[in-house]
Design an enzyme around this catalytic site. Structure first.
Site, PDB file in Angstrom:
ATOM      1  N   CYS A  60      38.118  26.879  38.056  1.00  0.00           N
ATOM      2  CA  CYS A  60      38.142  27.843  36.954  1.00  0.00           C
ATOM      3  C   CYS A  60      39.308  28.239  36.596  1.00  0.00           C
ATOM      4  O   CYS A  60      40.387  28.592  37.300  1.00  0.00           O
ATOM      5  CB  CYS A  60      37.450  29.126  37.541  1.00  0.00           C
ATOM      6  SG  CYS A  60      37.024  30.454  36.415  1.00  0.00           S
ATOM      7  N   CYS A 112      40.080  32.305  37.865  1.00  0.00           N
ATOM      8  CA  CYS A 112      40.225  32.548  38.915  1.00  0.00           C
ATOM      9  C   CYS A 112      40.590  31.459  40.198  1.00  0.00           C
ATOM     10  O   CYS A 112      40.717  31.665  41.333  1.00  0.00           O
ATOM     11  CB  CYS A 112      38.918  33.242  39.516  1.00  0.00           C
ATOM     12  SG  CYS A 112      37.551  32.280  39.978  1.00  0.00           S
ATOM     13  N   CYS A 140      30.919  30.603  36.556  1.00  0.00           N
ATOM     14  CA  CYS A 140      31.855  30.480  37.997  1.00  0.00           C
ATOM     15  C   CYS A 140      31.255  31.500  38.849  1.00  0.00           C
ATOM     16  O   CYS A 140      30.853  32.636  38.680  1.00  0.00           O
ATOM     17  CB  CYS A 140      33.381  30.935  37.755  1.00  0.00           C
ATOM     18  SG  CYS A 140      34.421  31.186  39.068  1.00  0.00           S
ATOM     19  N   CYS A 200      33.876  34.370  39.694  1.00  0.00           N
ATOM     20  CA  CYS A 200      34.316  35.573  38.641  1.00  0.00           C
ATOM     21  C   CYS A 200      33.298  35.800  37.544  1.00  0.00           C
ATOM     22  O   CYS A 200      33.618  36.577  36.859  1.00  0.00           O
ATOM     23  CB  CYS A 200      35.642  35.254  38.178  1.00  0.00           C
ATOM     24  SG  CYS A 200      35.672  33.648  37.033  1.00  0.00           S
ATOM     25  N   CYS A 204      27.486  20.409  30.754  1.00  0.00           N
ATOM     26  CA  CYS A 204      28.560  20.451  29.650  1.00  0.00           C
ATOM     27  C   CYS A 204      29.224  21.367  29.827  1.00  0.00           C
ATOM     28  O   CYS A 204      28.848  22.704  29.366  1.00  0.00           O
ATOM     29  CB  CYS A 204      27.606  20.291  28.535  1.00  0.00           C
ATOM     30  SG  CYS A 204      28.186  19.863  26.895  1.00  0.00           S
TER      31      CYS A 204
END
Length: 164
Positions: free
Chosen positions: A79, A82, A127, A130, A151
């Site tokens: 991510c 984070c 995510c 976060c 995707c």
């Protein structure tokens, strides 16, 4: 019957005015709790404008714009907000859609929800650490594996090559 109908109508109207509707009218949205939680101002200060639009406002980057589309070397996609591990290169495939595509996520790396922004319901990927918007999951992935296509917006991720 004439006395009951107004009473039932009043009960129905009152029941439709729950807290969720009040919060939305007041411009508040229910926020999920995530391990990494920051104010919108903090996110804006840490992310680029493009990252903020995708990760925090659920925008979509232009197709074929991400350099992550071409990555084939072993490693982990994390991510961009984070650093949470999301996907491995071994589960990446060329979908032809213009966005990095994976047939599965790292266990516990992503969370799922739904959105109806386009007038129909889609499976949204976030995510798990976060809550940042990553993209969507579709059922048109490789049949020989999971049949799923995650995707994902490339701008929502960073790539960490596997150490040799």
């Amino acid at each position: 019957m004439k006395k009951i109908l107004p009473f039932l109508l009043a009960v129905f109207i009152i029941s439709c005015q729950g807290n969720a509707q009040k919060d939305q009218k007041e411009g508040k949205e229910k926020q999920e709790e995530f391990e990494v939680s920051k104010t919108e101002e903090e996110w804006k200060a840490e992310l680029t404008d493009a990252e903020y639009r995708v990760l925090r406002k659920a925008a979509t980057e232009p197709s074929f714009s991400s350099p992550l589309n071409d990555i084939k070397e072993p490693g982990t996609f994390v991510c961009a907000a984070c650093g949470n591990e999301l996907y491995e290169t071994e589960h990446k495939f060329m979908s032809g859609t213009g966005w990095p595509s994976f047939d599965r996520a790292i266990e516990g790396g992503v969370a799922y929800g739904t959105d109806s922004k386009l007038g129909y319901q889609r499976n949204e990927v976030h995510c798990a650490r976060c809550g940042g918007h990553l993209g969507h999951v579709f059922d048109d992935g490789p049949r020989e594996t999971t049949g799923k296509r995650h995707c994902i917006n490339g701008i929502a991720m960073d790539f960490e090559p596997k150490e040799k």
